[in-house]
Design a protein around this motif. Structure first.
Motif, short mmCIF file in Angstrom:
data_model
loop_
_atom_site.label_atom_id
_atom_site.label_comp_id
_atom_site.label_asym_id
_atom_site.label_seq_id
_atom_site.Cartn_x
_atom_site.Cartn_y
_atom_site.Cartn_z
N ALA A 100 0.79 -1.17 -0.03
CA ALA A 100 0.09 0.04 0.10
C ALA A 100 0.76 1.27 -0.09
CB ALA A 100 -0.83 -0.11 1.38
N VAL A 101 0.47 2.15 -0.61
CA VAL A 101 0.94 3.54 -0.70
C VAL A 101 0.20 4.45 0.44
CG1 VAL A 101 1.30 5.66 -1.63
CG2 VAL A 101 1.72 3.60 -3.07
N ASP A 102 0.97 4.93 1.34
CA ASP A 102 0.32 5.58 2.61
C ASP A 102 -0.48 6.75 2.47
OD1 ASP A 102 1.26 3.64 4.14
OD2 ASP A 102 3.07 4.64 4.79
N ARG A 103 0.02 7.48 1.50
CA ARG A 103 -0.65 8.80 1.22
C ARG A 103 -0.48 9.41 -0.29
NH1 ARG A 103 1.23 13.08 5.11
NH2 ARG A 103 -0.09 12.03 6.41
N VAL A 104 -1.54 9.81 -0.95
CA VAL A 104 -1.27 10.43 -2.25
C VAL A 104 -1.42 11.78 -2.19
CG1 VAL A 104 -2.18 10.29 -4.67
CG2 VAL A 104 -2.16 8.20 -3.23
N ALA A 105 -0.46 12.75 -2.48
CA ALA A 105 -0.52 14.09 -2.65
C ALA A 105 -0.60 14.61 -4.04
CB ALA A 105 0.73 14.67 -1.99
N VAL A 106 -1.40 15.51 -4.25
CA VAL A 106 -1.53 16.28 -5.40
C VAL A 106 -1.66 17.59 -5.32
CG1 VAL A 106 -3.30 16.79 -7.56
CG2 VAL A 106 -3.47 14.58 -6.38
N VAL A 107 -0.57 18.24 -6.10
CA VAL A 107 -0.20 19.96 -5.82
C VAL A 107 -0.71 20.45 -7.16
CG1 VAL A 107 1.59 21.48 -5.59
CG2 VAL A 107 1.84 19.21 -4.73
N GLY A 108 -1.85 21.35 -6.72
CA GLY A 108 -2.22 22.33 -8.03
C GLY A 108 -2.45 23.48 -7.22
N ASP A 109 -3.83 24.01 -7.61
CA ASP A 109 -4.42 25.25 -7.15
C ASP A 109 -4.45 25.23 -5.65
OD1 ASP A 109 -4.48 26.51 -9.46
OD2 ASP A 109 -6.39 25.82 -9.88
N ASP A 110 -4.73 23.78 -5.03
CA ASP A 110 -4.86 23.57 -3.52
C ASP A 110 -3.90 22.12 -3.55
OD1 ASP A 110 -5.57 23.41 -1.22
OD2 ASP A 110 -7.73 22.76 -1.60
N LEU A 111 -3.60 22.16 -2.10
CA LEU A 111 -2.77 20.74 -1.89
C LEU A 111 -3.95 19.99 -1.34
CD1 LEU A 111 0.31 22.30 0.06
CD2 LEU A 111 0.19 21.72 -1.87
N VAL A 112 -3.65 18.74 -2.15
CA VAL A 112 -4.71 17.69 -1.66
C VAL A 112 -4.17 16.53 -1.27
CG1 VAL A 112 -6.79 16.34 -2.50
CG2 VAL A 112 -6.34 18.65 -3.25
N PHE A 113 -4.61 15.71 -0.19
CA PHE A 113 -3.87 14.63 0.27
C PHE A 113 -5.01 13.48 0.55
CE2 PHE A 113 -1.03 17.67 1.50
CZ PHE A 113 0.24 17.29 1.34
N TRP A 114 -4.74 12.12 0.09
CA TRP A 114 -5.69 11.16 0.52
C TRP A 114 -4.95 10.08 0.95
CZ3 TRP A 114 -6.15 13.06 -4.76
CH2 TRP A 114 -7.28 13.79 -4.88
N PRO A 115 -5.35 9.42 2.23
CA PRO A 115 -6.19 9.89 2.98
C PRO A 115 -6.10 11.35 3.59
CG PRO A 115 -5.07 8.27 4.09
CD PRO A 115 -4.45 8.22 2.76
N ASP A 116 -7.15 12.25 4.01
CA ASP A 116 -6.86 13.35 4.73
C ASP A 116 -6.27 13.08 5.87
OD1 ASP A 116 -8.18 14.95 2.92
OD2 ASP A 116 -10.18 14.72 3.75
N PRO A 117 -5.13 13.89 6.06
CA PRO A 117 -4.48 13.74 7.52
C PRO A 117 -5.13 13.92 8.63
CG PRO A 117 -3.89 15.84 6.17
CD PRO A 117 -4.70 15.29 5.37
#
Length: 230
Positions: A100-117
């Motif tokens: 499993a990957v513990d966290r996915v981060a997407v950097v754009g107009d906002d910072l989005v993480f899954w799952p939410d910290p």
């Protein structure tokens, strides 16, 4: 990511529960990936919102990445996007097992993480939560921020990041504190200048004295030029 290759709709064959796609576009990328020490990330969607990897996903990932690893040794990454944009990901190892990957981060107009910290409230961040809300405060706690240069601009930046609750700060500066710096470097003292304390180590000590646990500070005192060039 270094390159994104979309598989055209017309090249895919769709059934009720599956999508079959040709791998020739992927094969064309493998020499570049192997030469550059890169990995392959395959992402597809679950339009029905199924939050996980199905048995079909398991079988197709093993088959695909077994072939990929012959040209570019793994691990590689498989990901699923849900209708709301959430992304799940896992490593696919050379032996066909998954991690499993513990966290996915997407950097754009906002910072989005899954799952939410998630983070427990602290006494010092109560006002932050009232102003910014729990989500933003938890997001700050999940971030690692690097500051290169801990002087007149870097030191107040570090101070504000720490007091805002950033969870991990990477401090980089090979220089030492001098008397001429004392009016500009937050947290510096006359004794720091007298002993020629390294600026990054000095700031780490200053942050430690704040006592805003559970944050961590990592200081790097080597040459900035060599680190950036490498």
């Amino acid at each position: 990511m270094h390159r994104i290759t979309e598989i055209p709709y017309a090249e895919c064959v769709r059934a009720e529960a599956t999508v079959t796609w040709p791998t020739r576009r992927l094969r064309a990328l493998l020499p570049e990936a192997g030469a550059g020490g890169m990995k392959v990330l395959k992402i597809h969607s679950h339009p029905n919102g199924y939050r996980g990897f199905s048995a079909l996903d398991d079988a197709s990932d093993r088959e695909l990445f077994a072939a990929v690893s012959l040209k570019v040794p793994g691990p590689h990454i498989s990901a699923v996007m849900l209708p709301d944009g959430e992304i799940l990901a896992r490593l696919v190892m050379d032996d066909g097992t998954f991690r499993a990957v513990d966290r996915v981060a997407v950097v754009g107009d906002d910072l989005v993480f899954w799952p939410d910290p998630l983070a427990a409230a602290n006494d010092f961040d109560q006002r932050h939560r009232q102003v910014f809300g729990d989500r933003t405060t938890n997001l700050l706690r999940a971030l690692t921020v690097a500051v290169v240069g801990i002087s007149g601009t870097g030191s107040p930046t570090v101070e504000m990041l720490a007091r805002l609750g950033v969870g991990r700060i990477l401090l980089i500066d090979p220089d030492v504190v001098e008397g001429r710096n004392l009016n500009r470097i937050w947290g510096s003292t006359r004794s720091d200048a007298e002993v020629g304390a390294n600026k990054a180590l000095m700031m780490r000590g200053h942050l430690d004295r704040m006592g805003l646990a559970p944050m961590s500070w990592i200081s790097k005192v080597g040459s900035i030029r060599s680190r950036l060039s490498s």
